[in-house]
Design an enzyme around this catalytic site. Structure first.
Site, PDB file in Angstrom:
ATOM      1  CB  SER A 128       6.685   0.088   1.274  1.00 53.57           C
ATOM      2  OG  SER A 128       6.687  -0.182   2.653  1.00 53.57           O
TER       3      SER A 128
ATOM      4  CB  CYS B  19       0.610   5.191   3.065  1.00 54.79           C
ATOM      5  SG  CYS B  19       0.974   6.860   2.557  1.00 54.79           S
TER       6      CYS B  19
ATOM      7  NE  ARG C 106      -3.328   2.424   2.854  1.00 56.07           N
ATOM      8  CZ  ARG C 106      -4.208   2.601   3.832  1.00 56.07           C
ATOM      9  NH1 ARG C 106      -4.346   1.678   4.772  1.00 56.07           N
ATOM     10  NH2 ARG C 106      -4.947   3.691   3.883  1.00 56.07           N
ATOM     11  CB  SER C 107       3.625   2.120   2.211  1.00 55.17           C
ATOM     12  OG  SER C 107       4.638   3.083   2.364  1.00 55.17           O
ATOM     13  N   PRO C 108       3.642   4.126  -0.559  1.00 54.10           N
ATOM     14  CG  PRO C 108       3.296   6.440  -0.662  1.00 54.10           C
ATOM     15  CD  PRO C 108       2.692   5.178  -0.133  1.00 54.10           C
TER      16      PRO C 108
END
EC number: 5.99.1.4
Length: 253
Positions: A26, A252, A22-24
């Site tokens: 990451s 996020c 989900r995380s930008p």
């Protein structure tokens, strides 16, 4: 059990990279890790971090756990939009903000676990990242996850329906308990024994700590004559598609 045995058991576990599809942040850490520190990347334990749905929350509560979740303020969300665009531009990346409507994050993350069982975890992450951040697709849509099957040589239904598998749900609870034990409150999150590092900007410090303990993981000097030295680890970047900001309450990063 002696203190020495307990210490040995603790130190046997490899360093960990908690990531979220989900995380930008990451996504950026994943790319930096593979492109700049590939030797370290293969030595890490990759652990998915996902916000649990109602079933997972209930199972987690029954196991005595809780999810460390803090809703994101509108101000932080607007900052993330600006910050990620800056960081992506610095890396020469084109991306598209995806649409997340009524997401169930077990769908893509349990799909990863299913792929990892077949030894295709890294390739799955590449496809999920490309779908989400380059094409703006909804990776909580089972049809999107099923579409990875042909490229991975895996059963599309196994990937898309992994969140329906009771055994996979149990594995998800184990991971959520692990997240709580390691004190993970956001992603990307790196753990090296007792030391913890949060954020894509902490990746170099984490890698330095890991390679100091295991010098064989240090990268060789760049060869300026190697045409493949700057290859894109996730495949050729797509042209940017229509940017969409759907917003969400959760953090996020």
């Amino acid at each position: 059990m002696s203190a020495t045995a307990r210490t040995s058991r603790r130190t046997r576990r490899p360093p960990r990279f908690y990531f979220s599809l989900r995380s930008p942040y990451s996504w950026l850490a994943y790319r930096d890790l593979l492109q700049r520190h590939p030797r370290t990347a293969v030595a890490l334990e990759w652990v998915p971090f996902f916000e649990p749905d109602e079933l997972s929350r209930n199972l987690l509560a029954e196991a005595g756990g809780a999810f460390p979740y803090t809703p994101m303020s509108p101000e932080k969300h607007r900052y993330v939009l600006q910050d990620v665009r800056r960081l992506a531009t610095e890396r020469g990346l084109a991306f598209s903000w995806p649409v997340d409507r009524n997401p169930v994050w077990e769908v893509p993350h349990f799909g990863y676990l299913a792929a990892a069982r077949h030894g295709r975890g890294p390739e799955y992450i590449t496809l999920a990242a490309r779908a989400r951040w380059e094409r703006g697709q909804n990776i909580c849509d089972r049809s999107v996850i099923a579409g990875f099957g042909a490229e991975l040589g895996l059963d599309p239904e196994e990937l898309a329906a992994a969140s329906d598998d009771p055994g996979m749900r149990a594995e998800g609870v184990r991971i959520l308990l692990e997240i709580q034990r390691d004190g993970v409150f956001g992603v990307p999150f790196f753990v090296d024994h007792y030391d913890k590092y949060w954020g894509v900007d902490r990746l170099p410090a984490f890698v330095a700590a890991v390679t100091a303990k295991n010098p064989s993981l240090a990268e060789p000097p760049d060869d300026p004559d190697d045409p493949d030295a700057a290859d894109d680890p996730g495949g050729r970047l797509a042209e940017p598609e229509r940017s969409v900001d759907d917003g969400h309450a959760g953090g996020c990063g």
